[in-house]
Structures are given as C-alpha cells and as structure tokens.
Design a protein around this motif. Sequence first.
Motif, short mmCIF file in Angstrom:
data_model
loop_
_atom_site.label_atom_id
_atom_site.label_comp_id
_atom_site.label_asym_id
_atom_site.label_seq_id
_atom_site.Cartn_x
_atom_site.Cartn_y
_atom_site.Cartn_z
N HIS A 151 0.87 -1.18 0.20
CA HIS A 151 -0.13 0.07 0.07
C HIS A 151 0.92 1.13 -0.07
O HIS A 151 2.08 1.09 0.11
CB HIS A 151 -0.83 0.08 1.12
N GLY A 152 0.22 2.30 -0.02
CA GLY A 152 0.87 3.70 -0.13
C GLY A 152 0.88 4.38 0.95
O GLY A 152 0.60 3.69 2.06
N GLY A 153 1.15 5.64 1.19
CA GLY A 153 1.11 6.55 2.21
C GLY A 153 -0.14 6.41 3.03
O GLY A 153 -1.24 6.54 2.47
N SER A 197 0.42 3.59 -5.12
CA SER A 197 1.09 4.91 -4.85
C SER A 197 2.47 4.92 -4.34
O SER A 197 3.28 4.51 -5.19
CB SER A 197 -0.01 5.61 -3.96
N ALA A 198 2.74 5.20 -3.22
CA ALA A 198 4.01 5.23 -2.56
C ALA A 198 4.67 3.75 -2.28
O ALA A 198 6.03 3.73 -2.16
CB ALA A 198 4.16 6.20 -1.15
N GLY A 199 3.67 2.79 -2.66
CA GLY A 199 4.20 1.37 -2.36
C GLY A 199 4.85 0.94 -3.69
O GLY A 199 5.44 -0.24 -3.71
N ALA A 228 1.06 4.72 -8.88
CA ALA A 228 2.22 4.64 -8.19
C ALA A 228 3.26 5.76 -8.55
O ALA A 228 3.42 5.93 -9.71
CB ALA A 228 2.96 3.25 -8.74
N ARG A 229 3.86 6.30 -7.57
CA ARG A 229 5.13 7.42 -7.99
C ARG A 229 6.02 6.51 -8.34
O ARG A 229 6.53 5.42 -8.26
CB ARG A 229 5.23 7.93 -6.37
N ASP A 237 8.86 8.14 3.47
CA ASP A 237 8.54 8.16 1.86
C ASP A 237 8.78 9.54 1.30
O ASP A 237 9.54 9.63 0.29
CB ASP A 237 6.98 7.92 1.83
N HIS A 289 -6.96 10.16 -7.63
CA HIS A 289 -5.97 9.09 -7.19
C HIS A 289 -6.53 7.82 -6.69
O HIS A 289 -5.74 6.62 -6.96
CB HIS A 289 -5.04 9.89 -6.09
#
Length: 256
Positions: free
Chosen positions: A3-5, A70-72, A95-96, A181, A234
């Motif tokens: 997962h992301g942030g 995302s950040a993941g 995703a970034r 992150d 997003h």
Amino acid sequence: MLHGGHLSAQVPLGEARLRATGHTLLVPSRPGYGRTAIHAGPGPQGFADTVAALCGRLGIERVRAVMGVSAGGPAAVALTERHPDLVGSLLLVSARSVLPFPTGATRVAAQLAFGPHVEARVWATVRMLLRRSPELGLRAMLASLSTLPTRQVLADLSPDERRRLVRLFSVMRSGHGFAIDVRHGLDTDLGRAVGRPTLIVASRHDGQVGWQHAEDWHQRIGGSRLWQSPSLSHLVWYGSGAVATDRQIVDFIAAR
C-alpha cells in the motif's frame, strides 16, 4: 500488495475484488506503518529483501503478481527486480516513480503536517471533521487527490462510496512511514531491470501522483503496458471508473 502513504496492512484498499475472485493476498505494512519497524527497509530495495524473506518464512515460493499502490510502487518494482524467481508479474496502480515526489511547497507541507511528532494530532482533527460533517470532511480530503473540481469528484461517488471513503479516511495514520516516503530519494535506475509482465494503471486526473509518474514507469520498464483509468482521482477504485479499473487488474492477473 504494498500500500501507499498513510495506510497499513490493517486498512484495505483495492483488495475486495481480488479476494472476491479467489485470490489470496499477502499485505505487509511498509516501514514506519502499522507495526513494521523502520529498519525493515527503509528504502525500497531493503524492504524488497525483507518481503522476500517473509515469503520464505511463510513457505511462499512464487507469487502471481506484486501490486504497488501509490508510494508502495517503488518497493514493488524493487521486489520484482531483486527477486525475479519469486515474482510472476508486476502491477503499479497510481504509483509514484523515481521522479521527485512530492515537490515544492507540497513537500514542505507534507513534512510539517505528517511528521511523526504531529501526525497523530492531524489525523485526530481529520477524524473529528469527518464525524461532525462527513461531506465537508470528504471535500477537504478529496481536494488534493484530483485535478478536477472537488464537487465533480464528489458527484461521481455513490452514497455507499462516500460512506466507505469516510471510513477509509477515518482510519488512516502516517506513523513514521510518510516521513520516510518523503525523505528518501530513489535509485534513478529503478525499474530498468524488471523483466516481468507489467501493467501500469493511472488516472490523468490524479492530483496526488501526476500522470508523468506513470509515463516514467512505462518508459523505464521494457514491454510494460500503460492503461489510463477513467477514474477521477488518485483513488482509482472509487467512482464511475472503478468497475473498469478492477476489470483491468483482475484480467491482467488472471492471464499470468
């Protein structure tokens, strides 16, 4: 699934359709989130090795896909590159990439608002707002997640989706994870040695991770496919584009 942030393994996002189609998911919290220690990474390569070791401890010799949200995203890419015998395919969703993220004033604000010493108070304020005025709280949270007017994004959500988003935002926490992150730079060669089927899913209306991140991954990962989600923010699993997005992801995994 990584997962992301602001999300730990205890907070599901984008998992329901995968479980409903019979997939078993392994969802570890990234460093600084949930109960995962900072030293479990903290960078993508270090955490990729930690996840691979976890799979070994669990007797998992092969996973059909790794999904980075995302950040993941960077950790999912690193896991695919560093442990090709473990990973069958790669999915990157909103995703970034290795491009700067966040940038400018947004980066400074993120460091101030979600640092480990203040994030609990920030999220307590968010929860209070969502409790007292759910619609106002949703407007505040969605404002940075889409490039479109907030009223348009809200209008695209069903009543049930609005309730689910209120619950989602109400349980988010940053811990030490978001500071990691934001602070950590990424290896500029990340993604160039993936060598696995890759699907990149992103919305052009993403206000958090711009479309240029998806294009950057597409350029880096040879043979990857870039699919534009019709979602308006997003959070591509919500709104009128959710069904098409879920279908792309499920079909990609089923074909592996």
